[in-house]
Design a protein around this motif. Structure first.
Motif, short mmCIF file in Angstrom:
data_model
loop_
_atom_site.label_atom_id
_atom_site.label_comp_id
_atom_site.label_asym_id
_atom_site.label_seq_id
_atom_site.Cartn_x
_atom_site.Cartn_y
_atom_site.Cartn_z
N GLN A 15 0.86 -1.17 0.00
CA GLN A 15 0.00 0.00 0.00
C GLN A 15 0.91 1.24 0.00
N ASP A 16 0.45 2.31 -0.66
CA ASP A 16 1.12 3.61 -0.58
C ASP A 16 2.48 3.64 -1.27
N GLY A 17 2.67 2.89 -2.32
CA GLY A 17 3.90 2.99 -3.08
C GLY A 17 5.01 2.10 -2.57
N ARG A 20 7.37 3.56 2.31
CA ARG A 20 6.56 4.35 3.24
C ARG A 20 7.48 5.17 4.14
N TYR A 21 7.00 6.34 4.55
CA TYR A 21 7.77 7.22 5.42
C TYR A 21 6.86 7.77 6.49
N HIS A 22 7.27 7.65 7.74
CA HIS A 22 6.57 8.38 8.79
C HIS A 22 7.53 8.68 9.93
N ASN A 33 8.39 -1.28 0.80
CA ASN A 33 6.99 -1.65 0.80
C ASN A 33 6.60 -2.41 -0.47
N ARG A 34 7.34 -3.48 -0.73
CA ARG A 34 6.92 -4.42 -1.78
C ARG A 34 6.86 -5.82 -1.15
#
Length: 292
Positions: A15-17, A20-22, A33-34
């Protein structure tokens, strides 16, 4: 152990490419994120990682960066077999001044692309002036090693394993050739000669991994370490990181990688002449079959 194309409906879906970054307090968490392809690194992921690291570097609230992988595995390596493999496509180059590889052929293409997305990117990420911690579970193989090795610290789960099987392609290790610096030379030779998996415990014994923790505690223990480091002065951390990196370079890391990168591409060229492709005729299935 590059990722294979698996049609199972039970695979986790990204999800989201590809990245992910947060931010969690003073810690930026960058997550590959694969998961459906065991976080195999295509160019889209590599450039997304680059943007995430720039974002963390530019954010004054970020003191420490954690690099993680979604799903069961940290990263199974460079993408040599998924439907989103994009090695032929052009991208806006960020890590070097070599020309666009996508409209070139042969070594002129391979050398330019790998100078950018493999050696160039990893070298620049190593110089990020904030501590970076790799949080590793499951497979950390080939290109996955490169990502873990550019990090300052590695926290591994008990089920993590490490391998560089590319000698099976007739190639002397991955492009970011840190092997003799992250482990003793004789251990590095065995690691490469056999292509066998190294357990997290063995990686800790030889000094490649800082901590080994239960899988269920990996995220929590990684964040505990990140938060502890985040309490140190920003400039002190940056200068300390620079000091240790300079010491490694004085021990030959930078020049050694340059020389082995040339050997790496000699191997690609040899394969292109004597086998059916620059990978020595090896595909995902063949590489997995040889894994121990």
């Amino acid at each position: 152990m590059p990722a294979a194309h698996d049609h199972s409906a039970e695979r986790p879906q990204a999800q989201d490419g590809p990245v992910r970054y947060h931010r969690q307090g003073p810690v930026a968490i960058v997550t590959m994120n694969r998961p459906e392809y065991r976080n195999a690194q295509n160019s889209a992921m590599t450039y997304a990682l680059d943007r995430a690291f720039y974002r963390a570097a530019d954010d004054d609230e970020v003191k420490v960066v954690v690099l993680a992988g979604a799903g069961e595995h940290f990263s199974a390596g460079h993408d040599i077999g998924t439907p989103e493999r994009d090695a032929h496509l052009p991208f806006d180059r960020r890590a070097g001044l070599w020309w666009d590889h996508s409209d070139k052929a042969g070594a002129e293409s391979r050398y330019a692309r790998e100078s950018e997305v493999y050696l160039g990117m990893c070298r620049r990420w190593r110089e990020l002036p904030k501590p970076v911690i790799a949080s590793v579970q499951g497979a950390c193989v080939a290109g996955g090693l490169m990502l873990a090795w550019v990090c300052d610290l590695i926290v591994a789960s008990e089920d993590a394993f490490f391998a560089d099987p590319v000698v099976r392609m007739g190639i002397p290790g991955v492009e970011y050739f840190a092997h003799p610096w992250v482990m003793p030379p004789r251990v590095a030779k065995e690691f490469l000669y056999t292509g066998d998996r190294m357990t997290a415990r063995r990686a800790h014994e030889v000094g490649m991994v800082n901590r080994v923790v239960p899988r269920a505690e990996l995220t929590e223990r990684t964040m505990e370490l990140a938060d502890r480091i985040a309490g140190m002065p920003r400039m002190g951390l940056a200068l300390t990181k620079r000091a240790v990196n300079q010491a490694e370079d004085l021990q030959g890391l930078h020049s050694g990688m340059d020389s082995v990168f040339g050997l790496h591409h000699l191997a690609h060229a040899h394969n292109a002449e004597t086998a059916r492709d620059p990978l020595g005729g090896m595909d995902v299935r063949a590489m997995k079959k040889g894994s121990a």
